[in-house]
Scaffold this active site. Structure first.
Site: not given
Length: 751
Positions: A373, A461
């Site tokens: 990420d 997310y």
């Protein structure tokens, strides 16, 4: 890269000239760690644009064949200089920015980083490298908004032959779609080898929670060229079968040779239609259903009758025995720095390094997905926090500025919050019974903590990042995972890799891993690492020699070398992980802080396996290394799109196997959990049970519990006549927003 003629000697002279006298206040000293202000970001932007030889163009220009500034953030000074500034009163280290430039408008496109300084008035720049001799490849760069726009245009053109197919099977399209448009989710890594930029795209219907609305179509697009006209769809996957092109799928569909799945209409009343007759989308957050005991009033909330009990000045926080600085690094996220308790430094830095989610699946996109990420701007997607939901309404909210894939600094309101809250459980308490139906005394200290929080919404997310400070010298780092699951189209074969969550939906199995850097300075920079374990001994009972006693004993292990202190996941990790100072407490024990890890992580990829090179830190729940300026980060913004040849390989931190006795030590901590999605993950994964982290706990560091300094303590003494005596050190409030007056009886008698 154009030649840059700035001499090193000139830079050093400027650094010396711009150094400031020693500041005397904590907030001013904490500024050495502060993120770049809006004005500083603009100053760096203007300075870079003044360099005509860079030939910069706006980020918004819809082409890849351009030179553009992608990222600007604060470049942390060397620890040696910062400590001499903080502890010795020496000059303020020069303030610099890190600037990442995409050079796409040249024969050999590349990505180059620069240090720009001194701030606030920059006049020099010098090239930076993640490691000596390494040049970040063009294919390794993070994806940009301009590239997404070009990808969408490529899809629109490439899927024109599928227009009728889309309408018949989904009711949505890429062409003249209005409120019934198709969207896509791109997964990474982008290819199967270094230098590739080939992305699998999941085609979805663009409705609320579109992450949960795959159409059954996935496309592999090669978008490696700087000329988007050369981008092309290389493969097509639909409902379990591969096709060579959109044209082939369209042709076979027209000939009746495709196993078609016609999706139900998710918008029977039209987009935004609010009808009581139609149930909300399963991916919607709109309430539905009823509890057996309905609740129709608002719940409890925090109050602060006298305002916050912490001090916030700039990026410096003071709370009880605690003081620390913080920053929100655009690339990788939240850091706390120069952490003190009781006037002594506990840690120089505790920071998020990386968050990964590694998936399995039956579809090509599902099996390809390994999200790193930081490559998606983990620290820059820190969107507004909602009072009363994300943080208590009593919280102090803080704005931030990010320069990430933009042409100007972007203001993110309420990106962080700072608040004190009750834990709901006493920090400590004792009821001292007299064993006659009464008590000798009751003593308790309410549980109160200070929380520094931000979130990162990386596409589907949401990560909630907390640093929590307790009044007894304990610090906790915690991550909660929530948001939408990463999902693919249902096929019967897909059940080997996940759970069916809806008619056409598989929630894919995945593992979340988070890596933290914990630069501990336990009462100084000379620390050692040891562990304590319990070992059973079987001895003769000294007061009954014919019998034996089995009892626990302490087994202490000292670690002298980095390799010894690198614990693989398959190796048992001792429960007591101790970082010791040479100093002793009054009782002869080394003053120590304990690392206590709360995690359900395990190794996901075999060591040495292809993309695993980018996350070699994930081999270790804990690795302890000697501090080195060349080992400040375990990941980078380039790891996602070139995991096969990453600029930072954590395993190399351990190759020199340095001595770690009485040295400046860094703990690298991996936490995480396996997530097998289940129906209750619809619409979103809930936070209970989906949090991991670690604590730093004093272990013989103080002569006694330092929370004895807290004036929140309450002691109750019994009296034979009249009400019991309640001893307080903070007067009881009589505010209308406070609970009823405190009372305590303490007796227990037959009835």
């Amino acid at each position: 890269m154009p030649a840059l003629g700035w001499a090193v000697a000139a830079i050093l002279m400027l650094q010396t000239a711009m150094a400031e006298p020693s500041p005397g206040t904590l907030p001013r000293k904490a500024g050495v760690f502060s993120d770049l202000s809006n004005q500083e970001l603009k100053a760096v932007h203007s300075f870079l644009w003044s360099k005509k030889e860079l030939r910069l163009q706006p980020s918004s220009t819809t082409t890849m064949a351009k030179n553009t500034v992608f990222l600007i953030e604060m470049l942390l000074p060397k620890k040696y200089h910062v400590l001499r500034f903080l502890d010795k009163g020496e000059r303020h280290p020069v303030r610099e920015a890190r600037a990442v430039i995409f050079f796409g408008d040249q024969e050999h496109p590349n990505v180059t980083e620069f240090a720009v300084g001194p701030l606030p008035g920059p006049c020099y720049m010098r090239a930076l490298s993640p490691r000596p001799g390494y040049q970040s490849s063009w294919a390794s760069r993070p994806i940009s908004t301009a590239e997404y726009a070009l990808l969408y245009h490529t899809l629109q053109e490439a899927t024109k032959p599928l227009h009728q197919f889309f309408l018949n099977t989904t009711g949505f399209s890429f062409q003249d779609c209005h409120d019934r448009c198709l969207a896509f989710t791109d997964v990474a890594p982008r290819g199967v080898a270094s230098g590739q930029r080939r992305s699998w795209l999941i085609i979805q219907r663009y409705v609320e929670g579109y992450f949960l609305h795959p159409t059954g179509l996935e496309l592999l697009v090669d978008h490696g060229s700087t000329d988007a006209g050369h981008w092309a769809v290389e493969q097509v996957w639909y409902n379990g079968k591969f096709y060579g092109s959109p044209e082939e799928l369209a042709r076979k569909y027209a000939d009746g040779e495709v196993d078609v799945v016609v999706l139900e209409d998710p918008l029977p009343g039209g987009k935004g239609h609010d009808s009581t007759e139609e149930p909300p989308l399963f991916s919607s957050h709109k309430p539905r259903g009823d509890f057996p005991s309905p609740i129709h009033v608002s719940g409890p909330r925090l109050v602060q009758p006298h305002g916050p009990r912490f001090r916030l000045e700039g990026n410096a926080v003071l709370y009880g025995g605690w003081s620390f600085a913080f920053r929100l690094r655009s690339s990788s996220g939240l850091q706390v720095l120069n952490v003190h308790f009781g006037g002594e430094r506990i840690a120089y830095e505790v920071s998020v390094q990386e968050a990964v989610a590694l998936y399995g699946g039956h579809t090509p996109a599902g099996m390809q997905t390994k999200y790193l990420d930081v490559g998606w701007g983990l620290g820059s997607v820190t969107h507004e926090l909602a009072p009363g939901i994300d943080c208590p309404e009593t919280a102090t909210f803080l704005d931030t500025f990010h320069y990430y894939d933009a042409d100007d600094p972007v203001h993110y309101p309420r990106a962080l919050c700072l608040f004190e809250m009750p834990t709901g459980v006493p920090l400590r308490r004792h009821f001292n019974s007299n064993f006659k139906g009464g008590f000798n005394f009751y003593a308790g200290l309410k549980g109160q903590v200070l929380v520094l929080r931000t979130t990162s919404t990386v596409y589907n997310y949401d990560y909630i990042w907390d640093f929590i400070f307790y009044p007894n010298g304990v610090m906790e780092a915690k991550m909660h995972a929530t948001g939408y699951v990463h999902a693919t189209f249902y096929t019967p074969e897909g059940l080997r890799h996940g759970t069916r969550l809806h008619t056409h939906l598989i929630g894919n199995i995945h593992t979340h891993l988070v890596h933290y850097r914990v630069d501990l300075d336990v009462a100084g920079t000379k620390n050692s690492f040891q562990t304590l374990q319990m070992k059973l001994e079987n001895i003769t009972n000294p007061w009954s020699p014919r019998h034996r006693v089995v009892q626990p004993t302490l087994e202490q292990t000292q670690y002298s070398w980095e390799r010894q202190a690198a614990f693989r996941f398959k190796r048992k990790l001792p429960k007591y992980l101790l970082f010791t100072s040479p100093q002793e407490n009054p009782w002869g024990h080394k003053r120590t802080y304990r690392l206590q890890i709360h995690s359900m992580a395990d190794q996901v990829l075999p060591p040495g396996w292809q993309e695993e090179q980018a996350i070699t830190w994930a081999r270790y729940p804990l690795a302890v290394t000697k501090y080195r300026e060349s080992e400040l980060c375990s990941s980078s913004i380039y790891h996602q799109n070139d995991p096969w040849h990453p600029p930072v390989v954590f395993e190399q931190f351990l190759h020199n196997n340095e001595n770690i006795e009485n040295e400046d030590l860094v703990a690298w901590v991996t936490v995480g959990f396996l997530h097998i999605p289940h129906s209750e993950d619809i619409p979103n994964t809930a936070t209970p049970g989906n949090s991991v982290g670690f604590l730093l706990r004093p272990f013989n560091f103080f002569p006694e519990d330092p929370s004895l300094a807290s004036r929140d303590t309450v002691i109750v003494w019994p009296r034979d006549n009249g009400p019991n005596y309640v001893q307080r050190w903070i007067p009881e409030d009589r505010d209308c927003s406070m609970p009823p007056p405190f009372s305590y009886n303490g007796t227990y008698r037959p009835v």
